[in-house]
Design a protein around this motif. Structure first.
Motif, PDB file in Angstrom:
ATOM      1  N   THR A  24       0.950  -1.109  -0.245  1.00 22.40           N
ATOM      2  CA  THR A  24      -0.263   0.080   0.105  1.00 22.40           C
ATOM      3  C   THR A  24       0.930   1.332   0.351  1.00 22.40           C
ATOM      4  N   PRO A  25       0.671   1.955  -1.431  1.00 23.46           N
ATOM      5  CA  PRO A  25       1.728   2.683  -1.069  1.00 23.46           C
ATOM      6  C   PRO A  25       1.525   3.794  -0.250  1.00 23.46           C
ATOM      7  N   ASP A  26       2.289   4.714   0.981  1.00 26.93           N
ATOM      8  CA  ASP A  26       2.090   5.414   2.171  1.00 26.93           C
ATOM      9  C   ASP A  26       2.277   6.917   1.331  1.00 26.93           C
ATOM     10  N   THR A  27       1.331   7.944   1.248  1.00 29.41           N
ATOM     11  CA  THR A  27       1.567   8.787   0.444  1.00 29.41           C
ATOM     12  C   THR A  27       2.189  10.071   1.101  1.00 29.41           C
ATOM     13  N   GLN A  28       2.721   9.658   2.350  1.00 31.78           N
ATOM     14  CA  GLN A  28       3.713  10.427   3.046  1.00 31.78           C
ATOM     15  C   GLN A  28       5.223  10.111   2.785  1.00 31.78           C
ATOM     16  N   GLU A  29       5.220   9.069   2.276  1.00 28.20           N
ATOM     17  CA  GLU A  29       6.570   8.178   2.532  1.00 28.20           C
ATOM     18  C   GLU A  29       7.465   9.116   1.947  1.00 28.20           C
ATOM     19  N   LYS A  30       6.837   9.906   0.745  1.00 32.12           N
ATOM     20  CA  LYS A  30       8.120  10.690  -0.008  1.00 32.12           C
ATOM     21  C   LYS A  30       8.809  11.343   0.323  1.00 32.12           C
ATOM     22  N   ASP A  31       7.971  12.116   1.909  1.00 32.29           N
ATOM     23  CA  ASP A  31       8.504  13.319   2.626  1.00 32.29           C
ATOM     24  C   ASP A  31       9.842  12.900   3.257  1.00 32.29           C
ATOM     25  N   THR A  32      10.306  11.748   4.019  1.00 34.21           N
ATOM     26  CA  THR A  32      10.710  11.678   4.583  1.00 34.21           C
ATOM     27  C   THR A  32      11.498  10.178   3.763  1.00 34.21           C
ATOM     28  N   TYR A  33      12.870  10.169   4.968  1.00 33.13           N
ATOM     29  CA  TYR A  33      14.029   9.354   4.564  1.00 33.13           C
ATOM     30  C   TYR A  33      14.617   8.797   5.881  1.00 33.13           C
ATOM     31  N   ALA A  34      14.851   7.416   5.662  1.00 36.38           N
ATOM     32  CA  ALA A  34      15.217   7.262   7.194  1.00 36.38           C
ATOM     33  C   ALA A  34      16.640   6.771   7.423  1.00 36.38           C
ATOM     34  N   THR A  35      17.824   7.665   7.292  1.00 42.14           N
ATOM     35  CA  THR A  35      18.906   7.574   7.046  1.00 42.14           C
ATOM     36  C   THR A  35      19.201   7.923   8.752  1.00 42.14           C
ATOM     37  N   ASP A  36      20.684   7.822   8.923  1.00 40.86           N
ATOM     38  CA  ASP A  36      21.511   8.254  10.097  1.00 40.86           C
ATOM     39  C   ASP A  36      21.811  10.111   9.599  1.00 40.86           C
TER      40      ASP A  36
END
Length: 180
Positions: A24-36
């Motif tokens: 299920t595509p997360d509409t908010q996910e492109k604004d976030t980037y899981a990183t250190d």
């Protein structure tokens, strides 16, 4: 059609999803980037990346490439820059460099669907252009698994089992509902 019907059809046409649930595509996910990467540096990387995209959109591909090289040299783990640089390489007709960057994007994606769906779909298109039909289908399936509707559509249309299943379903439906 109810949601469970869609889920069943999705599993029929994408059997590799069985047991994994549906993406299920997360509409908010492109604004976030899981990183250190620290937040300030990440903000700067996104700004640099945006400049590159603007240059590419204006046909200034060499400038876009140089900007993305700067972005990657500042932070070699920043996967979105590899996706974008691969696109620039594709526009410059340097398929080998594009393929290398897409492999890097997949490797550095930290399991994030939005990066993986872009990288796999882009890599599938590139592999198809380069004549790697099996590799292309595999990447389209992976792109679909990570939520790319384009990859899903192509994977289904290219998958011989899905074609047979689709034909059988259409025959049954035409007999059942007298479709012409």
């Amino acid at each position: 059609m109810i949601a469970s019907d869609n889920a069943i059809l999705e599993l029929i046409f994408n059997p590799e999803l069985q047991g994994q649930g549906l993406p299920t595509p997360d509409t908010q996910e492109k604004d976030t980037y899981a990183t250190d990467i620290n937040p300030e540096a990440l903000k700067e990387l996104k700004q640099i990346e945006q400049q590159a995209i603007e240059h590419a959109n204006n046909g200034q591909l060499k400038d876009a490439l140089n900007i993305l090289n700067t972005c990657i040299s500042r932070e070699p783990t920043y996967a979105p820059a590899y996706n974008n640089r691969a696109q620039v390489y594709r526009l410059l007709k340097d398929n080998e460099a594009a393929l290398k960057d897409l492999n890097s994007a997949v490797e550095k994606a930290n399991g994030q669907n939005w990066i993986l769906r872009q990288a796999y779909t882009q890599r599938a298109i590139l592999k198809k252009q380069m004549g790697d039909k099996d590799g292309s289908l595999e990447d389209f399936q992976l792109g679909a698994k990570h939520g790319s509707p384009i990859a899903r559509e192509i994977a289904v249309s290219e998958n011989p089992y899905a074609k047979m299943c689709n034909q059988a379903v259409m025959e049954v439906m035409s007999r059942e509902f007298n479709f012409q």
